[in-house]
Design a protein around this motif. Structure first.
Motif, PDB file in Angstrom:
ATOM      1  N   CYS B 184      -5.279  -0.166  -3.029  1.00 42.08           N
ATOM      2  CA  CYS B 184      -4.292  -1.156  -2.609  1.00 42.08           C
ATOM      3  C   CYS B 184      -3.418  -0.543  -1.528  1.00 42.08           C
ATOM      4  O   CYS B 184      -2.800   0.492  -1.755  1.00 42.08           O
ATOM      5  CB  CYS B 184      -3.398  -1.535  -3.795  1.00 42.08           C
ATOM      6  N   GLY B 185      -3.407  -1.173  -0.403  1.00 37.77           N
ATOM      7  CA  GLY B 185      -2.511  -0.681   0.624  1.00 37.77           C
ATOM      8  C   GLY B 185      -1.077  -0.721   0.110  1.00 37.77           C
ATOM      9  O   GLY B 185      -0.561  -1.776  -0.223  1.00 37.77           O
ATOM     10  N   HIS B 186      -0.479   0.440   0.022  1.00 38.83           N
ATOM     11  CA  HIS B 186       0.845   0.506  -0.585  1.00 38.83           C
ATOM     12  C   HIS B 186       1.875  -0.249   0.242  1.00 38.83           C
ATOM     13  O   HIS B 186       2.734  -0.956  -0.277  1.00 38.83           O
ATOM     14  CB  HIS B 186       1.246   1.979  -0.723  1.00 38.83           C
ATOM     15  N   SER B 187       1.752  -0.136   1.545  1.00 41.53           N
ATOM     16  CA  SER B 187       2.758  -0.762   2.418  1.00 41.53           C
ATOM     17  C   SER B 187       2.728  -2.273   2.277  1.00 41.53           C
ATOM     18  O   SER B 187       3.733  -2.946   2.481  1.00 41.53           O
ATOM     19  CB  SER B 187       2.506  -0.362   3.865  1.00 41.53           C
ATOM     20  N   GLU B 188       1.572  -2.798   1.908  1.00 43.42           N
ATOM     21  CA  GLU B 188       1.492  -4.259   1.769  1.00 43.42           C
ATOM     22  C   GLU B 188       2.323  -4.734   0.587  1.00 43.42           C
ATOM     23  O   GLU B 188       2.975  -5.776   0.652  1.00 43.42           O
ATOM     24  CB  GLU B 188       0.029  -4.680   1.634  1.00 43.42           C
TER      25      GLU B 188
END
Lengths: 236, 236
Positions: B184-188
């Motif tokens: 999971c893209g953390h920044s998203e």
DNA sequence: AAGCGCGATATTGTATACAATAATAGGCAA
DNA sequence: TTGCCTATTATTGTATACAATATCGCGCTT
């Protein structure tokens, strides 16, 4: 109360856990088993002529579906959803059914419309029939309509979610329903199919929401009922 | 393969079925157990020092959640979702998560934003840490974000649906994920919280859908993989 | 040597036995 | 009579025993 109204014709040899689960679920959904009814392991077992092992497996499965609640060291009971749970069940249906409708719409052609109309016909046939068994069948048929639409979405996960919601709705209606009359306005199902046939999804969704509103409107979801307001119950 | 990587510190006395189920689920979600791994009843039982009875109960529960599949007379295996199932899982998330976001939004105030940011901080901490255990924890933490949002909807049923979807997603990623990098893209997640903080639900939903797209884009969901296309596998 | 069939072994499916907990009833005291 | 305490009973929780099924390996046949 030992439920003697459970096994319709399951005298067929070699019952397994799945069949017991289905039989109990049907009995609950068709309201032959009232909310709160205790499901003793030995009783159910002797009813189906199996050991408690299989019964326990079935009860565990049903508890996962929210149809029964098992209390540690006390046993399994047909669930009696609280008012809060009832509201969540219908709230979730309001959220999910439009989504399902939109998913199903592209897959609904002549064949599917025919299939749905067949269900409607069956519903109508039962409506015009009198007697308790017909009423039970009608309850189930009404749920089957919603499930058929869900199945047409082609999404097995959504279908399973609806399975659970429809079954639990039946419990809620059993507990909080007021009019003895059919739980689901039959004509509303009809209108929804009409809208689907013309690919008018927006209308179908709107009708579905109205339909759910009508079901819920027939419920008495006022807080009381839970022993606490005894004085209120006698005062009036 | 007998899973020796199951019970972390469950040597505490008197394990019950629920704990076994949770332990196995965690092991699956954190990918310590690969899809297809056989879960022998006696093995798991001796691991937890309980009889097969409790193990069976736990396995049955997990099979309802779709995390393991039990084949009659053959045993239980960590599920390996097919491509079709994988697509349904993500399709359902795309349908449900925006709905959940809209439900949760009204209930998200300062407290909730703080709670979510705490989860993000934990995610980031794990990201900057190296080693397999950190990767596992990161997988779980990433799912926990989605579940926390679902919990904030106040709808226990939706929350349960998401529980299942998130857990099964983890399996899909284990099977079809390509990059070893975080699922999971953390920044998203961060952006979504930002949008929620400013009550910009529409943006939050759009970001959520993009986010799911990105997860799915990292998957290799081409038909193959199922033994049938052996020649294809070698041809290239 | 490859394929088939059969027996040995291991694993799951189900029933039963035993243990632990809760419900019930009866008796005793106030 | 009412309330509480205890003994009994019934029911659930867990482990084990037995039955049924599948798996694996060996030897036989072709």
């Amino acid at each position: 109360m030992t439920p003697a109204n459970l096994a319709p014709a399951e005298s067929a040899i070699d019952i397994d856990a799945q069949q017991i689960r289905d039989a109990i679920r049907d009995a609950i959904v068709e309201r032959r088993l009232a909310p709160g009814t205790k499901l003793s392991e030995t009783d159910v077992g002797s009813l189906f002529k199996v050991s408690r092992t299989l019964v326990r497996a079935a009860l565990q499965a049903l508890s996962y579906e929210g149809l029964i609640s098992v209390e540690k060291n006390r046993g399994a009971f047909v669930a009696s959803p609280s008012v809060a749970e009832a509201q969540q069940i219908f709230a979730t249906r309001r959220l999910l059914e439009p989504v399902i409708l939109r998913e199903a719409a592209p897959h609904i052609g002549k064949t599917q419309v025919t299939e749905l109309r067949a269900l409607l016909a069956e519903e109508e046939r039962l409506t015009n029939q009198r007697g308790a068994p017909a009423r039970r069948a009608e309850i189930k048929a009404s749920g089957d309509f919603h499930l058929a639409v869900a199945a047409m979405s082609g999404n097995a996960i959504l279908k399973r979610f609806m399975d659970e919601l429809v079954a639990r709705s039946s419990l809620v209606i059993a507990l909080y329903g007021q009019s003895v009359i059919s739980s689901c306005g039959h004509s509303e199902h009809q209108q929804i199919v009409d809208a689907l046939e013309t690919k008018d999804v927006a209308t179908a969704c709107a009708l579905m929401l109205q339909h759910i509103d009508h079901i819920e409107a027939d419920l008495d979801l006022r807080p009381a009922r839970k022993g606490s307001d005894l004085k209120d119950a006698f005062h009036l």
